[in-house]
Design a protein around this motif. Structure first.
Motif, PDB file in Angstrom:
ATOM      1  N   ALA A  21       5.892  -4.288 -13.417  1.00  8.78           N
ATOM      2  CA  ALA A  21       7.196  -3.637 -13.794  1.00  8.78           C
ATOM      3  C   ALA A  21       8.293  -3.764 -12.893  1.00  8.78           C
ATOM      4  N   ASN A  22       7.976  -3.785 -11.765  1.00  7.17           N
ATOM      5  CA  ASN A  22       9.172  -4.007 -10.686  1.00  7.17           C
ATOM      6  C   ASN A  22       9.490  -5.418  -9.976  1.00  7.17           C
ATOM      7  N   SER A  23       8.888  -6.400 -10.840  1.00  8.91           N
ATOM      8  CA  SER A  23       9.030  -7.781 -10.335  1.00  8.91           C
ATOM      9  C   SER A  23       8.768  -8.054  -8.735  1.00  8.91           C
ATOM     10  N   ILE A  24       7.427  -7.622  -8.317  1.00  6.89           N
ATOM     11  CA  ILE A  24       7.088  -7.795  -7.092  1.00  6.89           C
ATOM     12  C   ILE A  24       6.865  -9.160  -6.966  1.00  6.89           C
ATOM     13  N   PHE A  63      14.503   1.006  -2.921  1.00  8.31           N
ATOM     14  CA  PHE A  63      13.986  -0.283  -3.621  1.00  8.31           C
ATOM     15  C   PHE A  63      12.566  -0.196  -3.898  1.00  8.31           C
ATOM     16  N   PRO A  64      12.012  -0.844  -4.812  1.00  9.87           N
ATOM     17  CA  PRO A  64      10.448  -0.797  -5.053  1.00  9.87           C
ATOM     18  C   PRO A  64       9.617  -1.615  -3.946  1.00  9.87           C
ATOM     19  N   TYR A  65       8.650  -1.107  -3.714  1.00  8.58           N
ATOM     20  CA  TYR A  65       7.820  -1.791  -2.661  1.00  8.58           C
ATOM     21  C   TYR A  65       6.257  -1.230  -2.869  1.00  8.58           C
ATOM     22  N   VAL A  66       5.363  -1.953  -2.462  1.00 11.83           N
ATOM     23  CA  VAL A  66       4.051  -1.673  -2.299  1.00 11.83           C
ATOM     24  C   VAL A  66       3.389  -2.143  -1.242  1.00 11.83           C
ATOM     25  N   TRP A  67       2.474  -1.338  -0.598  1.00  9.63           N
ATOM     26  CA  TRP A  67       1.735  -1.776   0.738  1.00  9.63           C
ATOM     27  C   TRP A  67       0.304  -1.396   0.704  1.00  9.63           C
ATOM     28  N   VAL A  68      -0.428  -1.994   1.193  1.00  8.79           N
ATOM     29  CA  VAL A  68      -2.018  -1.933   1.327  1.00  8.79           C
ATOM     30  C   VAL A  68      -2.485  -2.116   2.808  1.00  8.79           C
ATOM     31  N   PRO A  69      -3.207  -1.142   3.271  1.00  8.47           N
ATOM     32  CA  PRO A  69      -3.540  -1.416   4.796  1.00  8.47           C
ATOM     33  C   PRO A  69      -5.026  -2.528   4.602  1.00  8.47           C
ATOM     34  N   VAL A  80      -0.784  -4.706   7.843  1.00  5.70           N
ATOM     35  CA  VAL A  80      -0.626  -4.172   6.509  1.00  5.70           C
ATOM     36  C   VAL A  80      -0.004  -5.313   5.683  1.00  5.70           C
ATOM     37  N   HIS A  81      -0.554  -5.379   4.568  1.00  8.86           N
ATOM     38  CA  HIS A  81       0.201  -6.099   3.565  1.00  8.86           C
ATOM     39  C   HIS A  81       1.006  -5.360   2.504  1.00  8.86           C
ATOM     40  N   PHE A  82       2.166  -6.149   2.333  1.00  8.18           N
ATOM     41  CA  PHE A  82       3.344  -5.396   1.670  1.00  8.18           C
ATOM     42  C   PHE A  82       3.970  -6.525   0.558  1.00  8.18           C
ATOM     43  N   GLY A  83       4.492  -5.792  -0.776  1.00  4.05           N
ATOM     44  CA  GLY A  83       5.098  -6.673  -1.464  1.00  4.05           C
ATOM     45  C   GLY A  83       6.522  -6.031  -1.809  1.00  4.05           C
ATOM     46  N   VAL A  84       7.445  -6.775  -1.925  1.00  5.45           N
ATOM     47  CA  VAL A  84       8.729  -6.274  -2.510  1.00  5.45           C
ATOM     48  C   VAL A  84       9.284  -7.275  -3.758  1.00  5.45           C
ATOM     49  N   GLY A  85      10.419  -7.001  -4.271  1.00  6.43           N
ATOM     50  CA  GLY A  85      11.014  -7.465  -5.551  1.00  6.43           C
ATOM     51  C   GLY A  85      12.302  -8.262  -5.346  1.00  6.43           C
ATOM     52  N   GLY A 151       9.632   6.943  -7.663  1.00  4.03           N
ATOM     53  CA  GLY A 151      10.795   6.550  -8.422  1.00  4.03           C
ATOM     54  C   GLY A 151      10.763   5.305  -9.159  1.00  4.03           C
ATOM     55  N   PHE A 152       9.719   4.294  -8.975  1.00  7.75           N
ATOM     56  CA  PHE A 152       9.696   3.104  -9.604  1.00  7.75           C
ATOM     57  C   PHE A 152       8.637   3.013 -10.614  1.00  7.75           C
TER      58      PHE A 152
END
Length: 202
Positions: A21-24, A63-69, A80-85, A151-152
């Protein structure tokens, strides 16, 4: 055991939906330098501070982001691994993290002509593999398997049609792809509930 497996499946599904949905499409890693971190609660404080500082350094807009430890191979320390769009200069990421090393790249191992959505799905696949790992013990019992910017979250879309085929066709239009998996209740022997269809887009 089964409830834990279901929780993992649900977390992976929600993460994939968020990424699509957020084009990560850009994946990064935040690694600690000395002193390294093995406290999952402290890690979350550091990551929250990182994204606050990164947002401020980029002008202040959310801005949208996601992260995983994830645990290091030593089974003690965390990274940490993270993703942004969106494109973010590496220097901005390094400045906001300030606790060690950073790595960032756009998903690139894709066939020629791949769409942004397809790149996001590939990124989601990389991120979700970490979600499937246990986060009990040293990684913090009861803590979320992953975190996202608020919010995303993707919105629910209601589709109505006169037949299963029509609704699935509308869903394919929304997703701009055919489902990778379809389950039909009619294929289940002795199914007694109302007819049901489940479809998934990777």
């Amino acid at each position: 055991m089964r409830s834990g497996q279901e929780a993992v499946k649900r977390a992976r599904r929600l993460l994939r939906q968020y990424c699509a949905a957020n084009s990560i499409t850009r994946l990064g890693t935040l690694t600690y330098g000395p002193p390294r971190c093995s406290d999952p609660v402290l890690l979350r404080e550091h990551v929250a501070s990182f994204f606050r500082d990164l947002r401020a350094g980029l002008g202040g807009d959310p801005f949208p982001y996601v992260w995983v430890p994830e645990l290091h191979k030593d089974g003690v320390h965390l990274h940490v691994h993270f993703g942004v769009g969106r494109f973010i200069p590496r220097g901005k990421i390094e400045e906001a993290w300030g606790r060690g090393w950073v790595h960032i790249k756009r998903v690139s191992d894709m066939p020629v002509g791949s769409t942004t959505r397809e790149e996001a799905r590939r990124a989601a696949g990389y991120m979700s593999k970490y979600v499937s790992k246990s986060f009990d013990g040293v990684q913090g019992k009861g803590l979320h398997r992953y975190e996202v910017a608020q919010g995303f979250q993707p919105e629910k879309v209601r589709l109505v049609g006169d037949s299963r085929a029509e609704v699935l066709s509308k869903a394919c239009d929304v997703m701009r792809a055919h489902p990778t998996d379809v389950w039909l209740s009619e294929d289940v022997e002795d199914w007694e509930a109302p007819p049901a269809v489940w479809a998934a887009w990777a």
